[in-house]
Design an enzyme around this catalytic site. Structure first.
Site, PDB file in Angstrom:
ATOM      1  N   TYR A   7       0.842  -1.199   0.000  1.00 22.20           N
ATOM      2  CA  TYR A   7       0.000   0.000   0.000  1.00 22.20           C
ATOM      3  C   TYR A   7       0.878   1.250   0.000  1.00 22.20           C
ATOM      4  O   TYR A   7       2.053   1.218   0.380  1.00 22.20           O
ATOM      5  CB  TYR A   7      -0.948   0.013   1.200  1.00 22.20           C
ATOM      6  CG  TYR A   7      -0.273   0.196   2.546  1.00 22.20           C
ATOM      7  CD1 TYR A   7      -0.047   1.466   3.067  1.00 22.20           C
ATOM      8  CD2 TYR A   7       0.115  -0.902   3.308  1.00 22.20           C
ATOM      9  CE1 TYR A   7       0.556   1.639   4.302  1.00 22.20           C
ATOM     10  CE2 TYR A   7       0.714  -0.743   4.553  1.00 22.20           C
ATOM     11  CZ  TYR A   7       0.942   0.533   5.042  1.00 22.20           C
ATOM     12  OH  TYR A   7       1.551   0.710   6.270  1.00 22.20           O
ATOM     13  N   CYS A   8       0.295   2.358  -0.456  1.00 21.67           N
ATOM     14  CA  CYS A   8       0.950   3.669  -0.418  1.00 21.67           C
ATOM     15  C   CYS A   8      -0.150   4.719  -0.289  1.00 21.67           C
ATOM     16  O   CYS A   8      -1.304   4.390  -0.030  1.00 21.67           O
ATOM     17  CB  CYS A   8       1.816   3.892  -1.652  1.00 21.67           C
ATOM     18  SG  CYS A   8       0.907   3.848  -3.220  1.00 21.67           S
ATOM     19  N   THR A   9       0.177   5.983  -0.485  1.00 25.08           N
ATOM     20  CA  THR A   9      -0.784   7.061  -0.248  1.00 25.08           C
ATOM     21  C   THR A   9      -2.003   7.004  -1.164  1.00 25.08           C
ATOM     22  O   THR A   9      -3.142   6.954  -0.705  1.00 25.08           O
ATOM     23  CB  THR A   9      -0.099   8.432  -0.403  1.00 25.08           C
ATOM     24  OG1 THR A   9       1.040   8.492   0.445  1.00 25.08           O
ATOM     25  CG2 THR A   9      -1.063   9.556  -0.047  1.00 25.08           C
TER      26      THR A   9
END
Length: 464
Positions: free
Chosen positions: A315-317
């Site tokens: 996951y990331c922003t």
């Protein structure tokens, strides 16, 4: 009637009938192609549930428009071949052969700007507004032209922010009034270049405005997210399997449940920089201690054994770093499977504000963070009290972020580390204009690419 007068008309009617026949064949082939990508009800998502209905190119789709856009963009040639239209027959009326599909490449860029004559200047420039975050991977034949249009569009709508354009697509975060950001989305969705790839849900929105950025920066780059590897070598087309926020939530729930029993085969991987995960992250995640996303490939290379035979949830922003990051991880052929959170933390928090993500979400603008729950998981650099509001280091030679609480700020402790703090005192006591060599304990002591020392037990329990 002169003999032969009806011939042109008959020829035209025949050509029209041929076009209708080919169009019908293509529609049928398109439907069959989509049908072939359906996921059996019994296995519609890794964590259970009925969300995903189609899978194609390692991506998951819950709604029909989504899979339709994907097939139209990436499989036009496949559909044409399946319909027996590898090349359309010659048009008997004009005598020219026309190939099927989008032989001319990506659509032309429209220079259209929205009509704002019905909007007052105050509404268009209001400080009460939103910050938009979005990206779109697609073939861009003329990045310079797209860049010029983007700059004109943002200036026309009084938007500020940062937009990166490349031959592989566009990545932007812009701020402005609610009227301006709404018009921006509308124009972007009507742009022929993005019409089959970008949709309303691709725009992540949060409270803010033009004041969240110091200016507008639009430029052409080699990558729309700087990973430091040629997009032709590691392409977004080789990305991991996309999971919706609901699916990802179930996966994390299952992972945490198994981890407490010491039998997890999954790694929950945060693709962001250390200062982002420091103030907010998913419970039980592995958060690399890296300063830049361009260090991520080296991090993977140095820690390959860590990912061997594991299922990885990334996951990331907003999702963009996972597109290339998951593709790079998959290219190493060590993981059992790689999944990624579609829409990133931003979309997850819209649906699960009090879910498994705790703390604040770091954003790359003057707000530094946005809040979805009341948890504070980080501390003041100096006294250790719970604190998660970043400021820039007070040393004019440093651009590091620092967590320093109001009490410590009042004591003059405003630098990111003792070295910068001491340097700031020297600078203020010396003649103006004197330049000191940049030196920072924060960057000097941190390894560029950390090697994780994680035991099998830690992997099993998810306690890194």
């Amino acid at each position: 009637m002169v003999l032969g007068e009806a011939a042109p008309r008959g020829s035209a009617e025949g050509a029209a009938a041929g076009r209708k026949q080919r169009a019908a064949a293509r529609r049928k082939a398109f439907s069959l192609f989509v049908k072939a990508k359906e996921v059996p009800a019994a296995s519609r998502c890794p964590g259970g549930g009925e969300g995903v209905r189609w899978r194609c190119c390692r991506q998951a789709f819950e709604e029909l428009p989504g899979i339709h856009r994907h097939v139209a963009l990436h499989h036009s040639g496949d559909v044409g071949r399946q319909a027996g239209l590898g090349a359309a027959p010659a048009d008997t009326a004009g005598g020219t052969a026309r190939p099927s599909g989008r032989s001319c490449g990506s659509p032309e860029i429209s220079w259209a700007l929205p009509d704002t004559s019905h909007v007052s200047h105050d509404d268009l420039t209001s400080q009460v507004g939103d910050v938009l975050l979005y990206y779109c991977y697609c073939e861009v034949r003329d990045p310079e032209k797209l860049c010029a249009w983007q700059k004109a569009l943002c200036q026309h709508l009084h938007l500020t922010g940062k937009v990166r354009v490349a031959s592989e697509g566009i990545n932007g975060t812009v701020g402005g009034s609610k009227v301006a950001t709404s018009l921006y989305i509308k124009v972007m969705l009507s742009q022929p270049l993005f019409k089959t790839t970008l949709c309303q849900e691709d725009f992540k929105s949060s409270a803010g405005g033009a004041h969240c950025f110091p200016d507008l920066r639009v430029g052409v780059f080699k990558e729309i997210v700087p990973m430091g590897i040629d997009p032709k070598i590691v392409s977004y087309k080789e990305t991991g399997i996309h999971l919706s926020p609901q699916e990802f939530h179930r996966e994390v729930e299952q992972y945490l449940s198994q981890a407490t029993q010491g039998q997890s085969d999954t790694i929950l991987l945060d693709c962001r920089n250390f200062y982002e995960s420091k103030i907010g992250h998913f419970q039980g995640c592995l958060a690399p201690d890296i300063r830049k996303f361009s260090y991520f490939p080296s991090y993977v290379d140095e820690n390959l054994e860590l990912f061997k035979d594991k299922r990885v949830l990334m996951y990331c922003t907003g999702g963009i770093r996972c597109e290339r990051g998951s593709a790079y991880l998959r290219s190493k052929a060590v993981c059992r499977e790689v999944y990624q959170l579609k829409g990133g933390i931003h979309k997850y928090l819209e649906e699960f504000p009090d879910g498994f993500y705790r703390g604040k979400l770091f954003v790359f603008d003057d707000r530094y963070a946005i809040c979805s729950n009341e948890d504070i998981i980080s501390a003041c650099r100096y006294c250790g009290v719970l604190w998660d509001q970043y400021k820039l280091c007070s040393s004019q030679h440093c651009r590091q972020l620092v967590l320093t609480c109001p009490g410590c700020c009042n004591k003059g402790l405003t630098a990111c580390c003792p070295v910068c703090q001491e340097k700031e005192l020297k600078v203020t006591s010396r003649a103006s204009g004197q330049i000191l060599k940049e030196e920072c304990e924060c960057t000097r002591r941190r390894p560029r690419v950390p090697i994780e020392h994680v035991s099998p037990r830690m992997l099993d329990t998810g306690k890194y």
